[in-house]
Enzyme design. Sequence first.
Site, short mmCIF file in Angstrom:
data_model
loop_
_atom_site.label_atom_id
_atom_site.label_comp_id
_atom_site.label_asym_id
_atom_site.label_seq_id
_atom_site.Cartn_x
_atom_site.Cartn_y
_atom_site.Cartn_z
N ASP A 11 0.78 -1.25 0.00
CA ASP A 11 0.00 0.00 0.00
C ASP A 11 0.81 1.30 0.00
O ASP A 11 0.49 2.23 0.75
CB ASP A 11 -0.97 0.01 1.20
N HIS A 55 -10.61 0.78 -2.81
CA HIS A 55 -11.96 0.75 -2.26
C HIS A 55 -13.01 1.28 -3.23
O HIS A 55 -12.75 2.22 -3.99
CB HIS A 55 -12.03 1.61 -0.99
N HIS A 72 -10.61 7.11 1.56
CA HIS A 72 -9.25 7.02 1.04
C HIS A 72 -9.17 5.92 -0.02
O HIS A 72 -9.98 5.00 -0.03
CB HIS A 72 -8.24 6.72 2.16
N LYS A 97 -6.92 -4.92 -3.08
CA LYS A 97 -7.70 -5.43 -1.93
C LYS A 97 -8.63 -4.34 -1.42
O LYS A 97 -8.45 -3.16 -1.74
CB LYS A 97 -6.76 -5.87 -0.82
N CYS A 141 -2.07 -2.58 7.68
CA CYS A 141 -1.99 -3.54 6.58
C CYS A 141 -0.70 -4.35 6.59
O CYS A 141 -0.71 -5.53 6.25
CB CYS A 141 -2.19 -2.82 5.26
C1 VGL Z 1 -4.80 0.80 5.71
C2 VGL Z 1 -6.20 1.86 7.18
C3 VGL Z 1 -7.25 1.73 6.29
C4 VGL Z 1 -3.43 0.31 5.41
C5 VGL Z 1 -5.83 0.66 4.81
O1 VGL Z 1 -3.09 0.14 4.20
O2 VGL Z 1 -2.62 0.13 6.37
N1 VGL Z 1 -4.99 1.39 6.89
N2 VGL Z 1 -7.05 1.14 5.11
ZN ZN Z 2 -8.43 1.21 3.48
#
Ligand code: VGL
Ligand code: ZN
Length: 199
Positions: A11, A55, A72, A97, A141
């Site tokens: 991510d 998302h 986000h 994801k 994550c």
């Molecule tokens: C994540 C919070 C919400 C991450 C993803 O990638 O760590 N954290 N969505």
């Molecule tokens: Zn997220």
Amino acid sequence: MKKDRALLIVDLQNDFCPHGALAVPQGDKIVPLINKYIKLFSKNKLPIFASRDWHPKKTTHFKKFGGLWPVHCVQGSKGAQFHPDLKLPKETVIISKGMSPQKDSYSAFDGEDSSGQPLYNLLKILRIKELYVGGLATDYCVKETVLEALRKGFKVRLLLDAVKGVNIKKGDSEKAIQEMKTQGAKLINFKELKARWSV
Ligand code: VGL
Ligand code: ZN
């Protein structure tokens, strides 16, 4: 060099970097390090995976639909793009994801490639035994991905100089690292890995 290792970058997207919707403090600072790992893995012809939070506009993951987070990484948005300085080779396998309107999906093992193949299957096909994991965020994550990899029987190396955490509560990242360690993850930094692989 054994071919049973892969790099997994978690991510490293605009929304998790400073000025992003869910900015991880200094999240962008790991980009140059991740690029060095990418070079090292490429040079050794080892596979590279990059997960992305991806998302739909409406998901219970977001605060306004009952979840924890501001909006986000909405599919197709600028915030969902990888950091512009991240140098992903064209062979990189992108794992998306978080597409479910009803699930959080912090782990990259909840994700799939562009043809819908889950990460676990892809790793099995390539006979990967050991995952080198870096990215954002250490306490969400990255942690969930590492713990799931360990539960699934992979060896895991956490790239200590190439992760950053959200730290909603002070010390969350440190706690996450301890937990990953307790569950069997080994920690490594770039200098150590390079020295090891150069012999
Ligand atoms: C994540 C919070 C919400 C991450 C993803 O990638 O760590 N954290 N969505
Ligand atoms: Zn997220």
